[in-house]
Design a protein around this motif. Structure first.
Motif, PDB file in Angstrom:
ATOM      1  N   LEU A   1       0.590   6.534   4.053  1.00  0.00           N
ATOM      2  CA  LEU A   1      -0.588   5.907   4.646  1.00  0.00           C
ATOM      3  C   LEU A   1      -1.748   6.864   4.403  1.00  0.00           C
ATOM      4  N   LYS A   2      -2.799   6.399   3.737  1.00  0.00           N
ATOM      5  CA  LYS A   2      -3.883   7.299   3.339  1.00  0.00           C
ATOM      6  C   LYS A   2      -5.243   6.744   3.749  1.00  0.00           C
ATOM      7  N   ILE A   3      -6.038   7.590   4.386  1.00  0.00           N
ATOM      8  CA  ILE A   3      -7.417   7.275   4.754  1.00  0.00           C
ATOM      9  C   ILE A   3      -8.310   8.152   3.883  1.00  0.00           C
ATOM     10  N   ASP A   4      -9.188   7.550   3.083  1.00  0.00           N
ATOM     11  CA  ASP A   4      -9.944   8.310   2.082  1.00  0.00           C
ATOM     12  C   ASP A   4     -11.443   8.038   2.199  1.00  0.00           C
ATOM     13  N   GLY A   5     -12.171   8.982   2.815  1.00  0.00           N
ATOM     14  CA  GLY A   5     -13.628   8.902   2.880  1.00  0.00           C
ATOM     15  C   GLY A   5     -14.151   7.708   3.646  1.00  0.00           C
ATOM     16  N   VAL A   6     -13.485   7.329   4.719  1.00  0.00           N
ATOM     17  CA  VAL A   6     -13.834   6.110   5.460  1.00  0.00           C
ATOM     18  C   VAL A   6     -14.935   6.379   6.477  1.00  0.00           C
ATOM     19  N   SER A   7     -15.973   5.543   6.442  1.00  0.00           N
ATOM     20  CA  SER A   7     -17.039   5.567   7.449  1.00  0.00           C
ATOM     21  C   SER A   7     -17.232   4.148   7.976  1.00  0.00           C
ATOM     22  N   PHE A   8     -17.699   4.064   9.230  1.00  0.00           N
ATOM     23  CA  PHE A   8     -17.862   2.739   9.821  1.00  0.00           C
ATOM     24  C   PHE A   8     -18.933   2.761  10.908  1.00  0.00           C
TER      25      PHE A   8
ATOM     26  N   THR B   1     -17.149   8.891  10.403  1.00  0.00           N
ATOM     27  CA  THR B   1     -17.901   9.488   9.304  1.00  0.00           C
ATOM     28  C   THR B   1     -16.959  10.213   8.352  1.00  0.00           C
ATOM     29  N   ASP B   2     -16.810   9.675   7.164  1.00  0.00           N
ATOM     30  CA  ASP B   2     -16.074  10.341   6.080  1.00  0.00           C
ATOM     31  C   ASP B   2     -14.693  10.807   6.523  1.00  0.00           C
ATOM     32  N   MET B   3     -13.936   9.903   7.149  1.00  0.00           N
ATOM     33  CA  MET B   3     -12.582  10.225   7.588  1.00  0.00           C
ATOM     34  C   MET B   3     -11.648  10.303   6.376  1.00  0.00           C
ATOM     35  N   THR B   4     -10.913  11.411   6.284  1.00  0.00           N
ATOM     36  CA  THR B   4      -9.973  11.581   5.185  1.00  0.00           C
ATOM     37  C   THR B   4      -8.727  12.313   5.677  1.00  0.00           C
ATOM     38  N   PHE B   5      -7.575  11.670   5.568  1.00  0.00           N
ATOM     39  CA  PHE B   5      -6.299  12.321   5.829  1.00  0.00           C
ATOM     40  C   PHE B   5      -5.189  11.403   5.343  1.00  0.00           C
ATOM     41  N   ALA B   6      -3.978  11.944   5.244  1.00  0.00           N
ATOM     42  CA  ALA B   6      -2.840  11.157   4.792  1.00  0.00           C
ATOM     43  C   ALA B   6      -1.644  11.404   5.694  1.00  0.00           C
ATOM     44  N   VAL B   7      -0.809  10.374   5.832  1.00  0.00           N
ATOM     45  CA  VAL B   7       0.441  10.482   6.586  1.00  0.00           C
ATOM     46  C   VAL B   7       1.580  10.235   5.609  1.00  0.00           C
ATOM     47  N   PRO B   8       2.368  11.278   5.265  1.00  0.00           N
ATOM     48  CA  PRO B   8       3.468  11.094   4.316  1.00  0.00           C
ATOM     49  C   PRO B   8       4.624  10.313   4.943  1.00  0.00           C
ATOM     50  N   ALA B   9       5.491   9.798   4.081  1.00  0.00           N
ATOM     51  CA  ALA B   9       6.695   9.119   4.554  1.00  0.00           C
ATOM     52  C   ALA B   9       7.570  10.091   5.338  1.00  0.00           C
ATOM     53  N   GLY B  10       8.135   9.600   6.438  1.00  0.00           N
ATOM     54  CA  GLY B  10       9.006  10.432   7.255  1.00  0.00           C
ATOM     55  C   GLY B  10       8.278  11.367   8.188  1.00  0.00           C
ATOM     56  N   HIS B  11       6.959  11.277   8.267  1.00  0.00           N
ATOM     57  CA  HIS B  11       6.165  12.148   9.133  1.00  0.00           C
ATOM     58  C   HIS B  11       5.469  11.323  10.218  1.00  0.00           C
ATOM     59  N   VAL B  12       5.220  11.992  11.337  1.00  0.00           N
ATOM     60  CA  VAL B  12       4.478  11.381  12.445  1.00  0.00           C
ATOM     61  C   VAL B  12       3.187  12.164  12.635  1.00  0.00           C
TER      62      VAL B  12
END
Length: 557
Positions: free
Chosen positions: A7-14, A25-36
C-alpha cells in the motif's frame, strides 16, 4: 491469504472543496506486505481524510495512491438494512469462500460425467489449491473463532441488526472484515468497543495477516504491541525536529509505539540543544553588531607617538571595526532569516496549590461510605488522602464517571455518606465536550477562565497562534479538549478529577499529561479504560498510585 502487495501513498495533498485550509500536504509513505503501520495524530490532523482517499471516497488534489486489488475497510456501520439479521453480514463476508467450495462440488459432478477430461482435472486441482490457501475447509470453525475473539459468541446470529448496540454492530463489522479474503486491511480505530481480550485477539489477527495493514488508532497499548512503524500526522515537532519549514506532512518512525516515544524525545532534545546554541550565538552577534570605535581602538595614545602614527592606527581601527560590524550584522540577518523557532513547551501545572493544611491536620480529601446511586454505582466505600493518586477502572457501566460526578457534586446520592472538606477546590476534566458557546475564540475562552499571570495556550504548547484564534466551533474535539486541559493546568485544584483524560488527545500530548501528573502534588482521581495507563500506573505515579476497581456491584478499596 498470501499477499505480495504494498500500500503506497505518494505525494498526496488534499483540500476540501470550498475551503482554503489544506488538510494533507505531500503525504508519502508505504506499507509493505506483512507489516502493520499505525497512523497517529490528533482529531483534525487528517487521519480520516487520508483513509477516505485510500478508500476512494475522496480524490487527492495531487499525488497517487497504490492499493492492492482487494483492500478491506472497516465501515463505521454495516451497509445492510437494519431489518436484516446479523447472519446476513457474516454470510456476505464469506460468500466468496463459499463459492470456492461450491465450485469444487460443481467440478466434481462434471468429472463424474467426463472422467478423462484433462481440463476438468486441471480446474479441480486449482480449486482445491484455492480452497486450502483460503482455509475453506476450516471456515465454520474460523467464523466461530472470530466471533468469540471479538466477544460476539453469545449474540445469536438471528438478531436483527437494528437490535444490536452500536458497539456490537461495530464488532460485527470488524468480524466481517477479518473473515473476508482481502489483500490489504485499512482500519479506523478498530479497538473501539473491544475489551482487553478482544484487543489481544485483534493483535494476533493482524500479526498473522500476510498483506499490508494500515491502522489509525489512539490506543497506545494496541499500537505498541502490533505496529512495525508509525506515521505521525501531528506537526508538533516540525520538519526534521523543528529545523526549516515543513512542506511535507507526516513523519514515519520505525518500530513500536515505545520506539516512537524514544525517537520523538530524541528529536525534542536535539531541537532544544540547537535552539539554545542559536540563542547563545544571537546574543554574541547582537553584542558584536552593537560595538563602536571605542570598543576596537583605544584613543589614549602614548605621548611620544606622532600624529601620523595616531592617524594610521585610527584608520586601521576604523577599517577593522567596519569589517567586524558588517560581518556580525550579516550573520545576524542570516540567523534571523533562518531562525529556528523555540521548541513547544512541555506540559506542566502552574500555580500549584498548597496542601499543607489538610495534610498536617490528617484530614482525608474524600471519605465515601456505602455510596449508592441506584442502577449506576455502589454501594462503594473508599477513603482518599491528600496527595493520593487514584486510578478508577472497571467495565463500561460500572460507575466510573458516576463516582467522579458524585465527588464533583453534580449527581446526588440515593444512599451513603460523602465527606469532603469545604475548603478543598475541585476541578474535573470530563470525557465529553461541555462547551456551549462555540462562537468564541479558544484564546478568549482560556483568558476568561485563567489568571492573567499564567502563560497562554500558545506559550503552554497546547496550540499554535492560528488555532488559538479560531472559534471553538471550528476546532476538533481534541483541540477543544486542549482548551479545557489548559484551564486546569493554569489553575490547578486541590482535587483533580480526570474522566478518560486521554480521549481525543494526540498520543504525544497524552504522554506529556501523564508525565505532568507525576509532578502534581495534589490529589488525583482518574477514571479510564486506557490499558496503556493501567499497565504503567505504578511506575507513572512513583509508587504512590492506588487502584479502585468497580464491577457494577459492591465495590471498595
Amino acid at each position: 491469504m498470501a499477499s505480495s502487495h504494498h500500500l503506497k501513498i505518494d505525494g498526496v495533498s488534499f483540500t476540501y472543496p470550498g475551503t482554503s485550509r489544506r488538510v494533507l500536504t505531500d503525504m508519502t509513505f508505504a506499507v509493505p506486505a506483512g507489516h502493520v503501520t499505525g497512523l497517529i495524530g490528533e482529531n483534525g490532523s487528517g487521519k480520516s481524510t487520508l483513509l477516505g482517499l485510500i478508500s476512494e471516497n475522496l480524490e487527492p488534489d495531487v499525488g497517487f495512491i497504490t492499493r492492492p486489488p482487494s483492500t478491506g475497510f472497516i465501515a463505521q456501520e454495516t451497509d445492510l438494512a437494519f431489518s436484516s439479521p446479523a447472519s446476513d453480514l457474516i454470510d456476505a463476508a464469506v460468500a466468496e469462500l463459499r463459492q470456492v467450495e461450491a465450485r469444487i462440488g460443481e467440478i466434481s459432478i462434471q468429472m463424474a460425467e467426463e472422467p478423462e477430461s484433462p481440463q476438468l482435472a486441471e480446474d479441480f486441482d486449482a480449486a482445491l489449491a484455492a480452497a486450502e490457501q483460503s482455509g475453506v475447509w476450516e471456515l465454520d470453525s474460523r467464523i466461530a473463532t472470530v466471533l468469540a475473539g471479538l466477544g460476539l459468541a453469545e449474540v445469536p446470529l438471528t438478531t436483527i441488526i437494528s437490535e444490536l448496540s452500536g458497539g456490537q454492530r461495530r464488532r460485527f463489522a470488524l468480524a466481517a472484515l477479518l473473515l473476508r479474503p482481502v489483500d490489504a486491511l485499512v482500519l479506523d480505530e478498530p479497538t473501539n468497543h473491544l475489551d482487553d481480550e478482544g484487543v489481544d485477539f485483534l493483535i494476533e489477527e493482524l500479526k498473522n495477516f500476510r498483506g499490508p495493514t494500515l491502522v489509525a488508532s489512539h490506543d497506545r497499548f494496541f499500537l505498541d504491541k502490533v505496529a512495525d512503524s508509525l506515521v505521525d500526522l501531528d506537526p508538533g515537532l516540525g520538519a526534521e525536529g523543528g529545523t526549516g519549514e515543513q512542506t511535507r506532512q507526516g513523519t514515519q518512525f520505525t518500530g513500536s509505539f515505545s520506539d516512537y516515544l524514544d525517537a520523538r524525545e530524541g528529536i525534542r532534545r536535539r531541537w532544544e540543544e540547537l535552539y539554545a546554541a542559536q540563542e547563545h550565538e544571537r546574543i554574541r552577534l547582537e553584542k558584536a553588531a552593537g560595538q563602536d570605535e571605542d570598543d576596537v581602538f583605544n584613543h589614549d595614545l602614548n605621548k611620544t607617538e606622532t600624529r601620523a602614527a595616531a592617524k594610521f592606527y585610527a584608520d586601521r581601527a576604523a577599517k577593522t571595526l567596519g569589517n567586524r560590524l558588517r560581518s556580525a550584522r550579516n550573520r545576524l540577518e542570516a540567523l534571523e532569516r533562518e531562525e529556528l523557532p523555540a521548541p513547544p513547551a512541555r506540559l506542566r501545572f502552574h500555580g500549584i496549590p498548597e496542601h499543607t493544611s489538610l495534610t498536617s491536620l490528617g484530614e482525608p480529601a474524600v471519605v465515601a461510605k456505602k455510596l449508592l446511586v441506584n442502577d449506576r454505582l455502589g454501594p462503594l466505600t473508599v477513603t482518599i488522602q491528600p496527595g493520593d493518586h487514584w486510578l478508577v477502572e472497571g467495565p463500561n457501566g460500572a460507575g466510573k464517571s458516576t463516582f467522579l460526578s458524585v465527588i464533583r457534586g453534580s449527581i446526588s446520592l440515593d444512599e451513603g455518606l460523602l465527606r469532603i472538606p469545604e475548603e478543598l477546590t475541585i476541578s474535573r476534566l470530563s470525557q465529553d465536550d461541555e462547551w456551549t458557546n462555540l462562537d468564541i475564540p479558544a484564546e478568549e475562552i482560556f483568558a476568561a477562565h485563567t489568571p492573567k499571570s499564567v502563560p497562554n495556550l500558545v506559550e503552554m504548547g497546547l496550540m499554535d497562534e492560528e488555532t488559538a484564534a479560531r472559534p471553538l466551533g471550528e476546532l476538533s474535539l481534541g483541540q477543544r479538549r486542549r482548551v479545557s486541559l489548559g484551564i486546569i493546568l493554569a489553575s490547578p485544584p486541590d482535587l483533580l478529577l480526570l474522566d478518560e483524560p486521554t480521549n481525543h488527545l494526540s498520543l504525544a500530548l497524552a504522554e506529556e499529561l501523564e508525565e505532568a501528573l507525576t509532578q502534581f502534588p495534589g490529589t488525583v482521581v482518574m477514571a479510564t479504560h486506557d490499558r496503556w495507563i493501567r499497565r504503567r500506573w505504578a511506575i507513572q505515579t512513583n509508587g504512590r498510585g492506588k487502584v479502585l476497581k468497580l464491577s457494577g456491584q459492591e465495590s471498595s478499596e
